[in-house]
Design an enzyme around this catalytic site. Structure first.
Site, short mmCIF file in Angstrom:
data_model
loop_
_atom_site.label_atom_id
_atom_site.label_comp_id
_atom_site.label_asym_id
_atom_site.label_seq_id
_atom_site.Cartn_x
_atom_site.Cartn_y
_atom_site.Cartn_z
N ASP A 1 30.51 -46.38 9.71
CA ASP A 1 31.60 -45.77 9.21
C ASP A 1 31.16 -45.63 7.58
OD1 ASP A 1 34.17 -44.79 8.32
OD2 ASP A 1 35.11 -46.37 9.01
N ASP B 1 41.40 -39.87 9.81
CA ASP B 1 42.09 -41.08 10.74
C ASP B 1 43.33 -40.38 11.70
OD1 ASP B 1 39.93 -42.36 9.71
OD2 ASP B 1 41.29 -44.22 9.29
C1 GLA Z 1 38.03 -45.63 8.69
C2 GLA Z 1 37.81 -45.31 9.98
C3 GLA Z 1 38.84 -45.85 10.94
C4 GLA Z 1 38.80 -47.41 11.24
C5 GLA Z 1 38.77 -47.72 9.51
C6 GLA Z 1 38.52 -49.38 9.42
O1 GLA Z 1 39.41 -45.39 8.08
O2 GLA Z 1 37.90 -43.80 10.06
O3 GLA Z 1 38.65 -45.53 12.33
O4 GLA Z 1 37.49 -47.65 11.63
O5 GLA Z 1 37.77 -47.32 8.74
O6 GLA Z 1 38.56 -49.87 8.25
#
Ligand code: GLA
Length: 521
Positions: free
Chosen positions: A283, A343
């Protein structure tokens, strides 16, 4: 200097000295109120809040005070956000920060009082318990990102041969966020098997952010006290016939502010392999403060190479929110899937705006390499079952990874029926991996078609409107006019009688009718 000049100078010095003494005396008399009013917040500050698992969540502030006005920014994980409405009056600090998500905006208010060089701060998030902590002076080095690491020359990472169909499993983030631990993960693995989810294809049990602890003396990443023994946990998940996934970031910090893989990429890949990890979600997060979007391919390639070098088959999931047209280079860095959006949240607006915006890039998916419009929210309670059926149908038509994001241990029968609809799963997992296309769009209704293996097609009649609607498909648009058709409704699990050139169905608000159409030879 002449004597006269020297005399004048010395007498002026005497006059200046006298004035200074008077000024200092009056300052001393006024001292307490003066000091309080003039305390200058300008500089770097850090708010440290214990996360309960041995880590601290650090938020840095870079503040500038002019009179009673405070400006500056909050440096939170990967983000730098400007503060607004900042004031510092009579020892009381106040400012507001606007957090912008995919589909919503949240205003977070910070209120604090200055005591002995520290600020006692209360952070008010809308709809959540206020968070209290102490803010202390910090140094720019602590708040600023570390240096950019040299990036490798670009090359094509060999295909790891995994994920020939979209990965299926479960991920902890949507339901549990930071409240995930060893016991819950074991519980998910147990339920994945006992509920029958594993039988219909769900395989990966993926731990998302907040499992990380500090690095040991050799720089090896450790897990925090919520996960006392990662290898034992992986062994347990494997003993159920399932696979296990983990999460990290190319930046120094993950999105939740935990330890990332920056500068330890190969070492972490080796650690993950030694634990028996089968899937890595990587990520971007705080890497965004070090590298530019143009660097993403090289940064992701580094981990792609590191994973291959371990010799363990590890599915590689890129998460950089669809930036830099990742679908064009995701496969080159060894990516098996790549997020195409920000997200998802458990509400119709979020799911709809993500799901119905994926069609232009649908043709980039192919066996081993998938667009990932984010994990499922089915069963988390923020949408109706019609909306969840739309979620599942749309993801299946898009050949999206199916990663359940709910508490598997507490599923309603309806949630099970949605997640475990084998006919819909078969659309998602169709071996031909052909892209879906919109064949008609009329106001709030959309007809989506995906060619399937063996002369079949999946047809989704979607109603995004707030009233039930009649949605039709013209067989002509599918080159099926005059052919003898066998049509099955994949949610009611029945055969649909069709006659003529078109088929119409009444579709509930935010709902779908999903058909499998087979032209008989
Ligand atoms: C980001 C990702 C999410 C999750 C969070 C965890 O926002 O896009 O899917 O993994 O981090 O902190």
């Amino acid at each position: 200097m002449t004597f006269m000049e020297a005399a004048t100078f010395s007498s002026r010095r005497g006059a200046i000295t006298l004035k200074r003494i008077l000024l200092i005396c009056s300052l001393l008399l006024l001292a307490p109120s003066f000091v309080a009013a003039q305390a200058d917040l300008t500089g770097f500050w850090v708010l440290r809040v214990p996360t309960g698992d041995g880590n601290y969540r650090e938020t840095f502030f870079e503040l500038k005070q002019v009179g009673e006005t405070v400006t500056g920014k909050v440096l939170l994980g990967s983000r730098e956000l400007p503060i607004s409405d900042g004031t510092f009056k009579d020892g009381n600090l106040h400012f507001v920060v606007t957090f912008r998500g995919q589909s919503q905006e949240r205003q977070v208010t910070y209120d604090g009082t200055m005591e002995g060089g520290r600020i006692s701060l209360t952070v008010h998030f809308p709809g959540r318990e206020p968070l209290k902590g102490t803010v202390e002076r910090s140094k720019p080095e602590a708040a600023l990102p570390p240096p950019r690491l040299p990036l490798p020359e670009l090359h094509d990472v060999p295909d790891n041969g995994l994920a020939r169909t979209p990965p299926m499993g479960w991920n902890s983030w949507n339901k549990f966020a930071g409240k995930i631990d060893d016991a819950a993960v074991r519980g998910m693995a147990d339920t994945m098997v006992s509920s029958g989810l594993s039988k219909v294809g769900y395989t990966y049990i993926n731990i998302d952010d907040t499992w990380e602890g500090p690095r040991d003396d050799q720089g090896n990443i450790t897990s925090n006290r919520k996960f006392p023994d990662m290898k034992a946990l992986a062994d347990y998940v494997h003993s159920k016939g399932l696979k296990i996934g983990i999460y990290s970031s190319p930046g120094p910090k993950t999105c939740a502010g935990y330890e990332g893989s920056y500068g330890h990429e190969e070492q972490d890949a080796q650690t993950f392999a030694s634990w028996g990890i089968d899937y890595l979600k990587y990520d971007w997060c705080s890497a965004g403060r070090i590298y530019k979007d143009e660097d993403m391919q090289a940064v992701y390639q580094k981990m792609g190479d590191a994973l291959l070098k371990t010799g363990r088959p590890i599915v590689y999931s890129l998460c950089q929110y669809g930036r830099a047209e990742v679908w064009k280079w995701g496969p080159k860095v060894g990516g098996n899937l790549w997020r195409t959006t920000g997200d998802i949240s458990d509400n119709w607006k979020s799911m709809e705006s993500i799901g119905f915006r994926q069609f232009d890039i649908a043709s980039y998916t192919r066996p081993g390499h998938w667009n990932d419009p984010d994990m499922l929210e089915i069963g988390n309670g923020g949408m109706t079952n019609d909306e969840y059926r739309t979620h599942m149908s749309l993801w299946a038509l898009l050949a999206a990874p199916l990663l359940a994001g709910n508490d598997l241990r507490a599923m309603s029968e309806e949630t099970k029926d949605i997640l475990m609809n084998t006919e819909v799963i078969a659309i998602d997992q169709d071996p031909d991996a052909k892209p879906a296309k919109v064949i008609s769009q009329d106001g709030k209704t959309t007809v989506l078609v995906r060619p399937l293996t063996e002369n079949s097609m999946a047809v989704g009649l979607f109603n995004r409107g707030d009233q039930p609607a009649e949605v039709s498909v013209n067989w002509g648009a599918l080159n099926l006019t005059g052919k003898k058709l066998q049509v099955r409704d994949l949610w009611s699990h029945g055969t649909v009688q069709v006659a003529g050139d078109r088929y119409s169905a009444s579709v509930p608000t935010h709902g779908v009718v999903l058909l499998k159409v087979t032209a008989q030879r």
